[in-house]
Design an enzyme around this catalytic site. Structure first.
Site, PDB file in Angstrom:
ATOM      1  CG  HIS A   1      70.408  83.971   7.403  1.00 45.73           C
ATOM      2  ND1 HIS A   1      71.220  83.854   6.303  1.00 45.73           N
ATOM      3  CD2 HIS A   1      69.755  85.167   7.235  1.00 45.73           C
ATOM      4  CE1 HIS A   1      71.064  84.913   5.516  1.00 45.73           C
ATOM      5  NE2 HIS A   1      70.190  85.733   6.059  1.00 45.73           N
TER       6      HIS A   1
ATOM      7  N   GLY B   1      77.301  75.637   9.182  1.00 51.42           N
ATOM      8  CA  GLY B   1      78.371  75.902   8.213  1.00 51.42           C
ATOM      9  C   GLY B   1      78.309  74.956   7.028  1.00 51.42           C
TER      10      GLY B   1
ATOM     11  CG  HIS C   1      73.033  77.642   0.516  1.00 45.83           C
ATOM     12  ND1 HIS C   1      72.072  78.106  -0.344  1.00 45.83           N
ATOM     13  CD2 HIS C   1      73.613  78.721   1.072  1.00 45.83           C
ATOM     14  CE1 HIS C   1      72.088  79.432  -0.309  1.00 45.83           C
ATOM     15  NE2 HIS C   1      73.014  79.828   0.545  1.00 45.83           N
TER      16      HIS C   1
ATOM     17  NE  ARG D   1      77.901  82.916  -0.907  1.00 48.22           N
ATOM     18  CZ  ARG D   1      76.883  83.076  -0.072  1.00 48.22           C
ATOM     19  NH1 ARG D   1      76.505  84.286   0.271  1.00 48.22           N
ATOM     20  NH2 ARG D   1      76.226  82.027   0.414  1.00 48.22           N
TER      21      ARG D   1
ATOM     22  CG  ASP E   1      77.803  81.641   7.535  1.00 48.75           C
ATOM     23  OD1 ASP E   1      78.259  82.790   7.466  1.00 48.75           O
ATOM     24  OD2 ASP E   1      76.589  81.380   7.460  1.00 48.75           O
TER      25      ASP E   1
HETATM   26  C1  ACO Z   1      75.131  82.758   4.827  1.00 51.78           C
HETATM   27  C2  ACO Z   1      74.136  81.699   5.098  1.00 51.78           C
HETATM   28  O1  ACO Z   1      73.101  81.968   5.646  1.00 51.78           O
HETATM   29  S1  ACO Z   1      74.462  80.146   4.520  1.00 51.78           S
HETATM   30  C3  ACO Z   1      73.486  79.079   5.564  1.00 51.78           C
HETATM   31  C4  ACO Z   1      74.065  79.012   6.950  1.00 51.78           C
HETATM   32  N1  ACO Z   1      73.342  78.026   7.756  1.00 51.78           N
HETATM   33  C5  ACO Z   1      73.919  76.914   8.235  1.00 51.78           C
HETATM   34  O2  ACO Z   1      75.083  76.626   8.004  1.00 51.78           O
HETATM   35  C6  ACO Z   1      73.058  76.057   9.101  1.00 51.78           C
HETATM   36  C7  ACO Z   1      73.214  74.557   8.815  1.00 51.78           C
HETATM   37  N2  ACO Z   1      72.522  74.200   7.608  1.00 51.78           N
HETATM   38  C8  ACO Z   1      71.189  73.979   7.596  1.00 51.78           C
HETATM   39  O3  ACO Z   1      70.520  73.990   8.608  1.00 51.78           O
HETATM   40  C9  ACO Z   1      70.536  73.736   6.261  1.00 51.78           C
HETATM   41  O4  ACO Z   1      71.459  73.200   5.339  1.00 51.78           O
HETATM   42  C10 ACO Z   1      69.874  75.020   5.689  1.00 51.78           C
HETATM   43  C11 ACO Z   1      68.848  75.556   6.679  1.00 51.78           C
HETATM   44  C12 ACO Z   1      70.947  76.097   5.442  1.00 51.78           C
HETATM   45  C13 ACO Z   1      69.200  74.729   4.361  1.00 51.78           C
HETATM   46  O5  ACO Z   1      68.455  73.641   4.545  1.00 51.78           O
HETATM   47  P1  ACO Z   1      67.111  73.220   3.790  1.00 51.78           P
HETATM   48  O6  ACO Z   1      67.170  73.524   2.354  1.00 51.78           O
HETATM   49  O7  ACO Z   1      65.939  73.749   4.543  1.00 51.78           O
HETATM   50  O8  ACO Z   1      67.257  71.704   3.939  1.00 51.78           O
HETATM   51  P2  ACO Z   1      67.027  70.854   5.256  1.00 51.78           P
HETATM   52  O9  ACO Z   1      67.421  71.552   6.484  1.00 51.78           O
HETATM   53  O10 ACO Z   1      65.616  70.358   5.162  1.00 51.78           O
HETATM   54  O11 ACO Z   1      68.052  69.696   4.994  1.00 51.78           O
HETATM   55  C14 ACO Z   1      67.865  68.612   4.066  1.00 51.78           C
HETATM   56  C15 ACO Z   1      68.535  67.376   4.617  1.00 51.78           C
HETATM   57  O12 ACO Z   1      69.931  67.611   4.760  1.00 51.78           O
HETATM   58  C16 ACO Z   1      70.314  67.559   6.129  1.00 51.78           C
HETATM   59  N3  ACO Z   1      71.180  68.670   6.423  1.00 51.78           N
HETATM   60  C17 ACO Z   1      71.162  69.894   5.829  1.00 51.78           C
HETATM   61  N4  ACO Z   1      72.099  70.663   6.372  1.00 51.78           N
HETATM   62  C18 ACO Z   1      72.719  69.916   7.316  1.00 51.78           C
HETATM   63  C19 ACO Z   1      73.758  70.176   8.207  1.00 51.78           C
HETATM   64  N5  ACO Z   1      74.333  71.391   8.239  1.00 51.78           N
HETATM   65  N6  ACO Z   1      74.163  69.205   9.050  1.00 51.78           N
HETATM   66  C20 ACO Z   1      73.572  67.994   9.030  1.00 51.78           C
HETATM   67  N7  ACO Z   1      72.557  67.699   8.195  1.00 51.78           N
HETATM   68  C21 ACO Z   1      72.141  68.650   7.351  1.00 51.78           C
HETATM   69  C22 ACO Z   1      69.029  67.686   6.925  1.00 51.78           C
HETATM   70  O13 ACO Z   1      69.115  67.125   8.200  1.00 51.78           O
HETATM   71  C23 ACO Z   1      68.038  67.019   6.029  1.00 51.78           C
HETATM   72  O14 ACO Z   1      68.210  65.630   6.169  1.00 51.78           O
HETATM   73  P3  ACO Z   1      66.920  64.665   6.170  1.00 51.78           P
HETATM   74  O15 ACO Z   1      66.327  64.846   4.803  1.00 51.78           O
HETATM   75  O16 ACO Z   1      67.520  63.336   6.446  1.00 51.78           O
HETATM   76  O17 ACO Z   1      66.037  65.182   7.265  1.00 51.78           O
HETATM   77  O1  OAA Z   2      71.004  82.613   0.420  1.00 54.24           O
HETATM   78  C1  OAA Z   2      70.773  82.143   1.541  1.00 54.24           C
HETATM   79  O2  OAA Z   2      69.741  81.496   1.831  1.00 54.24           O
HETATM   80  C2  OAA Z   2      71.744  82.311   2.642  1.00 54.24           C
HETATM   81  C3  OAA Z   2      73.055  82.834   2.183  1.00 54.24           C
HETATM   82  O3  OAA Z   2      73.883  82.125   1.672  1.00 54.24           O
HETATM   83  C4  OAA Z   2      73.294  84.261   2.299  1.00 54.24           C
HETATM   84  O4  OAA Z   2      72.402  84.998   2.717  1.00 54.24           O
HETATM   85  O5  OAA Z   2      74.412  84.700   1.961  1.00 54.24           O
END
Ligand code: ACO
Ligand code: OAA
Length: 379
Positions: A222, A267, A270, A279, A321
């Site tokens: 997050h 980064g 989502h 955004r 991010d």
């Molecule tokens: C302001 C904020 O909070 S925005 C979010 C900030 N978080 C990040 O940047 C962390 C990196 N991103 C992630 O971990 C994910 O994209 C999340 C947690 C944000 C959302 O993910 P979810 O909807 O739960 O999807 P999930 O994590 O299951 O990903 C789906 C697929 O895409 C892949 N994937 C998703 N994000 C990434 C990533 N950042 N890097 C590499 N692979 C990724 C997963 O490995 C998965 O692949 P698979 O199906 O082969 O196993």
């Molecule tokens: O909506 C989400 O899951 C994460 C996010 O982008 C935020 O909190 O700004």
């Protein structure tokens, strides 16, 4: 209960109504109280956006003046908070400092246990005003620098940067910072906001809900991702002397290797947006301005290289991010201050949701499917 009944991560579950913001992945849009966030980021101060989120309407000139005066009068580092921070080790994470600060502010607030709408709004405004000094003080103490007192002739963003760095920031930097604050302010039922709503749903107090939300924001899946992005840049290596193309090539190679090793790269991706975060274009615009202002084309090379390689390999797009991390870096913030800056912004959205939850409360308590050992008995 069948496997289909279990919604891991609550993915796709609609948990309640909200009138605060609308995240629409189909149109790739984000509305705060009906206004596109891009329009707000282009034209409104963070102070105005905060009032919009809390009250539902943009403030009149008079309402804004009253709020600005309140904010300026409550900017100084709270003495109890300072005393508590001074007890914390210099190597604890700044998110721990932020979490502690909110907890202390709650324990000392005269209206802490008053949950009337008026008291909740007052506490939200107070947190908004007090929190920047926490981030600024913490960064400075880690750099062995004396704290800088706030100035009431500066607006919120100008003063934040003033307290952090002890010098007036250039208008370009102030504007990029303001844009980031507006964009980070609110995003419906994200993990930290949902945490705040869960805590509020037990009829607990506002500061407890915000403290819990900070805990949820800290994680790299997050809010912690903005710091993690910078760690990635650092791991690749920031070389000021490099051209944009050289930096991009190294970043691409790094990303290809990371994905080959099945690493998750923070980064990117989502839970709600699958075709790009609404955004990002606005925040990327702010980053571009910082890259131009500080003349750091190699940072753009790293940014582009990672993005392109991720797009080619997995078609996963950056989230907010991703541009926010390098923007704060160029402004001069220490990397582990990035998520506390996110707190300063998201305090607005969290407290708006706390008030909304309280106004139409239902205890949040989902079910679980038991998959432990079958019933057994002693002896
Ligand atoms: C302001 C904020 O909070 S925005 C979010 C900030 N978080 C990040 O940047 C962390 C990196 N991103 C992630 O971990 C994910 O994209 C999340 C947690 C944000 C959302 O993910 P979810 O909807 O739960 O999807 P999930 O994590 O299951 O990903 C789906 C697929 O895409 C892949 N994937 C998703 N994000 C990434 C990533 N950042 N890097 C590499 N692979 C990724 C997963 O490995 C998965 O692949 P698979 O199906 O082969 O196993
Ligand atoms: O909506 C989400 O899951 C994460 C996010 O982008 C935020 O909190 O700004």
């Amino acid at each position: 209960m069948s496997d289909e009944d279990v919604r891991k991560g609550l993915a796709g579950v609609v948990a309640d109504y909200t009138a605060i913001s609308k995240v629409n992945p189909e149109s790739n849009s984000l509305l705060y109280r009906g206004y596109p966030v891009q329009e707000l980021a282009a034209a409104k101060s963070f102070e105005e956006v905060a009032l919009l989120l809390w009250t539902g309407e943009l403030p009149s000139e008079e309402e804004l003046t009253v709020f600005e005066a309140f904010e300026r009068a409550n900017r100084a580092l709270d003495a109890n908070v300072k005393a508590a921070i001074d007890l914390l080790p210099l190597d604890c994470h700044p998110m721990d400092v932020g979490r502690t600060a909110v907890s202390v502010l709650g324990a000392n607030h005269a209206l802490a246990e008053d949950s009337s709408p008026e008291a909740e709004l007052e506490k939200a405004k107070s947190l908004f005003a007090h929190f920047p000094a926490v981030v600024a003080y913490d960064q400075r103490r880690r750099r062995s620098l004396a704290p800088v007192a706030p100035r009431d002739d500066l607006d919120y963003s100008q003063n934040f940067l003033w307290m952090a760095f002890g010098e007036e920031a250039a208008p370009e930097v102030v504007d990029a910072f303001r844009v980031s604050m507006v964009l980070y302010a609110e995003h419906s039922f994200n993990a930290s906001t949902f945490t705040a709503r869960v805590i509020t749903s037990t009829l607990s107090d506002l500061h407890s809900a915000v403290t819990g939300a900070i805990g949820a924001l800290k994680g790299p899946l997050h809010g912690g991702a903005n710091e993690a992005v910078m760690h990635t840049f650092d791991e690749i290596g920031i070389r000021k002397e490099e051209t944009r193309e050289e930096a991009a090539a190294r970043a691409k190679a790094w990303m290809e290797d990371a994905l080959a090793k099945k690493k998750k790269v923070m980064g990117f991706g989502h839970r709600v947006y699958k075709n790009g975060d609404s955004r990002v274009p606005t925040m990327k615009g702010a980053l571009d301005k910082m890259i131009a202002y500080f003349d750091r084309p190699e940072m753009l090379g790293l940014y582009d290289g990672l993005e392109q390689a991720m797009q080619e390999a997995k078609a996963i797009k950056p989230n907010l991010d991703y541009p926010a991390g390098p923007t704060y870096h160029l402004m001069g913030f220490d990397t582990d201050m990035f998520t506390p800056i996110f707190i300063a912004s998201r305090i607005t959205g969290w407290t708006a949701h706390i008030m909304e939850q309280r106004a139409a409360n239902a205890l949040i308590r989902p079910l679980s499917a038991y998959n432990g050992v079958d019933e057994r008995h002693l002896g």
